[in-house]
Design a protein around this motif. Sequence first.
Motif, PDB file in Angstrom:
ATOM      1  N   MET A 173       0.828  -1.205   0.000  1.00 23.54           N
ATOM      2  CA  MET A 173       0.000   0.000   0.000  1.00 23.54           C
ATOM      3  C   MET A 173       0.861   1.254   0.000  1.00 23.54           C
ATOM      4  SD  MET A 173      -2.728   1.354   2.827  1.00 23.54           S
ATOM      5  CE  MET A 173      -3.209   3.083   2.812  1.00 23.54           C
ATOM      6  N   THR A 174       0.499   2.197  -0.855  1.00 23.39           N
ATOM      7  CA  THR A 174       1.083   3.536  -0.870  1.00 23.39           C
ATOM      8  C   THR A 174      -0.065   4.514  -1.114  1.00 23.39           C
ATOM      9  OG1 THR A 174       1.458   3.555  -3.266  1.00 23.39           O
ATOM     10  CG2 THR A 174       3.239   2.658  -1.880  1.00 23.39           C
ATOM     11  N   PRO A 175       0.135   5.804  -0.884  1.00 25.78           N
ATOM     12  CA  PRO A 175      -0.932   6.755  -1.196  1.00 25.78           C
ATOM     13  C   PRO A 175      -1.393   6.672  -2.644  1.00 25.78           C
ATOM     14  CG  PRO A 175       0.703   7.795   0.198  1.00 25.78           C
ATOM     15  CD  PRO A 175       1.257   6.446  -0.173  1.00 25.78           C
ATOM     16  N   ALA A 176      -0.474   6.396  -3.564  1.00 22.76           N
ATOM     17  CA  ALA A 176      -0.848   6.306  -4.981  1.00 22.76           C
ATOM     18  C   ALA A 176      -1.735   5.097  -5.249  1.00 22.76           C
ATOM     19  CB  ALA A 176       0.407   6.230  -5.849  1.00 22.76           C
ATOM     20  N   GLY A 177      -1.569   4.027  -4.471  1.00 25.10           N
ATOM     21  CA  GLY A 177      -2.353   2.821  -4.686  1.00 25.10           C
ATOM     22  C   GLY A 177      -3.547   2.688  -3.771  1.00 25.10           C
ATOM     23  N   ASP A 178      -3.761   3.658  -2.905  1.00 27.12           N
ATOM     24  CA  ASP A 178      -4.892   3.604  -1.991  1.00 27.12           C
ATOM     25  C   ASP A 178      -6.196   3.837  -2.754  1.00 27.12           C
ATOM     26  OD1 ASP A 178      -6.354   3.394   0.316  1.00 27.12           O
ATOM     27  OD2 ASP A 178      -5.721   5.323   1.162  1.00 27.12           O
ATOM     28  N   VAL A 179      -7.277   3.390  -2.153  1.00 18.28           N
ATOM     29  CA  VAL A 179      -8.609   3.592  -2.722  1.00 18.28           C
ATOM     30  C   VAL A 179      -9.438   4.348  -1.692  1.00 18.28           C
ATOM     31  CG1 VAL A 179     -10.685   2.480  -3.612  1.00 18.28           C
ATOM     32  CG2 VAL A 179      -8.432   1.457  -4.053  1.00 18.28           C
ATOM     33  N   ALA A 180      -9.983   5.465  -2.076  1.00 21.82           N
ATOM     34  CA  ALA A 180     -10.783   6.261  -1.146  1.00 21.82           C
ATOM     35  C   ALA A 180     -12.032   5.492  -0.740  1.00 21.82           C
ATOM     36  CB  ALA A 180     -11.160   7.594  -1.773  1.00 21.82           C
ATOM     37  N   GLY A 181     -12.311   5.472   0.553  1.00 26.79           N
ATOM     38  CA  GLY A 181     -13.481   4.783   1.055  1.00 26.79           C
ATOM     39  C   GLY A 181     -14.500   5.746   1.619  1.00 26.79           C
ATOM     40  N   PRO A 182     -15.624   5.223   2.096  1.00 31.32           N
ATOM     41  CA  PRO A 182     -16.700   6.091   2.577  1.00 31.32           C
ATOM     42  C   PRO A 182     -16.428   6.749   3.918  1.00 31.32           C
ATOM     43  CG  PRO A 182     -17.318   3.788   2.781  1.00 31.32           C
ATOM     44  CD  PRO A 182     -16.047   3.809   2.011  1.00 31.32           C
ATOM     45  N   TYR A 183     -15.551   6.150   4.756  1.00 32.07           N
ATOM     46  CA  TYR A 183     -15.294   6.757   6.063  1.00 32.07           C
ATOM     47  C   TYR A 183     -14.203   7.807   5.937  1.00 32.07           C
ATOM     48  CZ  TYR A 183     -14.171   7.432  10.974  1.00 32.07           C
ATOM     49  OH  TYR A 183     -13.951   8.002  12.212  1.00 32.07           O
ATOM     50  N   ASP A 184     -14.516   9.038   6.309  1.00 27.53           N
ATOM     51  CA  ASP A 184     -13.519  10.101   6.267  1.00 27.53           C
ATOM     52  C   ASP A 184     -13.439  10.839   7.602  1.00 27.53           C
ATOM     53  OD1 ASP A 184     -15.924  11.426   6.233  1.00 27.53           O
ATOM     54  OD2 ASP A 184     -15.585  12.473   4.341  1.00 27.53           O
ATOM     55  N   GLY A 185     -13.901  10.192   8.672  1.00 25.86           N
ATOM     56  CA  GLY A 185     -13.818  10.802   9.995  1.00 25.86           C
ATOM     57  C   GLY A 185     -12.399  10.862  10.505  1.00 25.86           C
ATOM     58  N   ARG A 186     -12.197  11.647  11.553  1.00 25.98           N
ATOM     59  CA  ARG A 186     -10.864  11.801  12.156  1.00 25.98           C
ATOM     60  C   ARG A 186     -10.805  11.294  13.588  1.00 25.98           C
ATOM     61  NH1 ARG A 186      -6.786  12.839   8.841  1.00 25.98           N
ATOM     62  NH2 ARG A 186      -5.735  14.102  10.423  1.00 25.98           N
ATOM     63  N   GLY A 187     -11.946  10.738  14.085  1.00 27.44           N
ATOM     64  CA  GLY A 187     -11.963  10.233  15.448  1.00 27.44           C
ATOM     65  C   GLY A 187     -12.798  11.090  16.360  1.00 27.44           C
ATOM     66  N   ASN A 188     -12.355  11.231  17.621  1.00 33.63           N
ATOM     67  CA  ASN A 188     -13.082  12.076  18.567  1.00 33.63           C
ATOM     68  C   ASN A 188     -12.137  13.087  19.208  1.00 33.63           C
ATOM     69  OD1 ASN A 188     -11.649  10.627  20.518  1.00 33.63           O
ATOM     70  ND2 ASN A 188     -13.431   9.542  21.322  1.00 33.63           N
ATOM     71  N   GLU A 189     -12.663  13.874  20.141  1.00 37.05           N
ATOM     72  CA  GLU A 189     -11.868  14.945  20.753  1.00 37.05           C
ATOM     73  C   GLU A 189     -11.572  14.674  22.220  1.00 37.05           C
ATOM     74  OE1 GLU A 189     -13.842  18.631  19.991  1.00 37.05           O
ATOM     75  OE2 GLU A 189     -13.652  18.453  17.804  1.00 37.05           O
ATOM     76  N   ASN A 190     -11.614  13.411  22.610  1.00 40.72           N
ATOM     77  CA  ASN A 190     -11.282  13.028  23.978  1.00 40.72           C
ATOM     78  C   ASN A 190      -9.842  13.420  24.311  1.00 40.72           C
ATOM     79  OD1 ASN A 190      -9.993  10.813  25.837  1.00 40.72           O
ATOM     80  ND2 ASN A 190     -12.193  10.763  26.296  1.00 40.72           N
ATOM     81  N   GLU A 191      -9.623  13.860  25.551  1.00 45.73           N
ATOM     82  CA  GLU A 191      -8.308  14.383  25.938  1.00 45.73           C
ATOM     83  C   GLU A 191      -7.191  13.346  25.836  1.00 45.73           C
ATOM     84  OE1 GLU A 191      -7.509  14.933  30.213  1.00 45.73           O
ATOM     85  OE2 GLU A 191      -9.576  14.267  30.572  1.00 45.73           O
ATOM     86  N   TRP A 192      -7.516  12.053  26.040  1.00 50.40           N
ATOM     87  CA  TRP A 192      -6.458  11.044  26.041  1.00 50.40           C
ATOM     88  C   TRP A 192      -5.963  10.760  24.631  1.00 50.40           C
ATOM     89  CZ3 TRP A 192      -4.487  10.792  30.572  1.00 50.40           C
ATOM     90  CH2 TRP A 192      -5.285  11.015  31.675  1.00 50.40           C
ATOM     91  N   GLY A 193      -6.870  10.787  23.666  1.00 50.20           N
ATOM     92  CA  GLY A 193      -6.437  10.648  22.285  1.00 50.20           C
ATOM     93  C   GLY A 193      -5.565  11.809  21.855  1.00 50.20           C
ATOM     94  N   ALA A 194      -5.993  13.028  22.209  1.00 45.62           N
ATOM     95  CA  ALA A 194      -5.210  14.213  21.861  1.00 45.62           C
ATOM     96  C   ALA A 194      -3.841  14.172  22.530  1.00 45.62           C
ATOM     97  CB  ALA A 194      -5.976  15.469  22.272  1.00 45.62           C
ATOM     98  N   ARG A 195      -3.811  13.705  23.771  1.00 43.26           N
ATOM     99  CA  ARG A 195      -2.535  13.651  24.501  1.00 43.26           C
ATOM    100  C   ARG A 195      -1.569  12.669  23.833  1.00 43.26           C
ATOM    101  NH1 ARG A 195      -1.769  14.812  30.216  1.00 43.26           N
ATOM    102  NH2 ARG A 195       0.346  14.217  30.821  1.00 43.26           N
ATOM    103  N   TYR A 196      -2.081  11.484  23.475  1.00 42.59           N
ATOM    104  CA  TYR A 196      -1.206  10.474  22.891  1.00 42.59           C
ATOM    105  C   TYR A 196      -0.764  10.866  21.478  1.00 42.59           C
ATOM    106  CZ  TYR A 196       0.619   5.861  21.694  1.00 42.59           C
ATOM    107  OH  TYR A 196       1.435   4.819  21.310  1.00 42.59           O
ATOM    108  N   ALA A 197      -1.680  11.414  20.679  1.00 41.92           N
ATOM    109  CA  ALA A 197      -1.292  11.893  19.348  1.00 41.92           C
ATOM    110  C   ALA A 197      -0.220  12.973  19.457  1.00 41.92           C
ATOM    111  CB  ALA A 197      -2.516  12.428  18.604  1.00 41.92           C
TER     112      ALA A 197
END
Length: 337
Positions: A173-197
């Motif tokens: 897999m590379t960006p050139a070979g990827d296929v766009a799918g229906p899910y385009d979300g980015r997740g949620n805004e919970n503090e623990w996710g933001a902290r780890y990212a």
Amino acid sequence: MRGFDAKWRDVPHFIIGITREIWEDREIASLTHRYREGLIVRSPASVVVGNDRIIAATMATLAEFPDRELLGEDVIWCEDPARTTAVTEAYLSSHRLVCTATHSSPGMYGAPTGRRATYRILADCAIRDDHVYDEWLVRDQSAIVRQFGFDVVDWTRDLIAREGGPERCVQPMTPAGDVAGPYDGRGNENEWGARYAGIISRIMAADFAVIPAEYDRAASLFYPGGQDGLGWSGADQFWMGLRAAFPDATFTVEHVIGRDDPLMPPRAAVRWSLHGKHSGWGRFGIPTGAEVYVMGMSHAEFGPFGEGGAPSVRREWTLIDETAIWKQILLKTGAVQ
């Protein structure tokens, strides 16, 4: 769960339940319902589109590993408000599994070795209307290969040959070979996710001082190749070796989930990528200049024993597919013989 079969209590029950249903109960035909028609499954090794190909790959894996078990360690999930309606709910789950399997028959891994492997998988699934409709997955392929007694680079080179050579082999897999799918979300805004990212982002920006600042001194760490680490030095060694191999590659946080649940520590799931040249000495040896795409997935649990009593990463799981990285390096350097 609106829009789901009443037997599922919640998102973790659904994800763990259908995994067992498909792989261990052998209800492979249920994929025609559990997976939406036209589903895209992206892994570092390939991009697979459609139930027919997914069912075929499932049967091939079970033929090679008939005693394969998939043990669900955790499901870190979030709502998907953009696709939730009055009659159905939508979610994104990040599932962490420990797999056990005996290499009993010929297949992708070559002639049967009779050896048993234990390895992890991380899988992100977009779910709605009682089925999965988009997926990202990283399997610890190098852990499997090593436990079967193979050198990872030699095995990858042999895989290219068995798949028909550089021109015909399955392309990673590379960006050139990827296929766009229906899910385009980015997740949620919970503090623990933001902290780890934020922690991973600082590491990728070469701020390795974040490790003693944000990791427990006795953190338990689980990394590619089935390698376990401990504490600040273990985290530094893994992340330094990875980033050093691709020092100029672009780092991107693709998806972030944080959760607080009863009887569980605060935890987070981050899907991320590196894309650029293999231009440095590090985890992948002599710099080759090959352009490489790294698909990474990480889970973390937080505890109370950071510096000064601050929250810190207590346990961390990160997966990349080292065979897919080596495949890209070998194909782009021509070192396939």
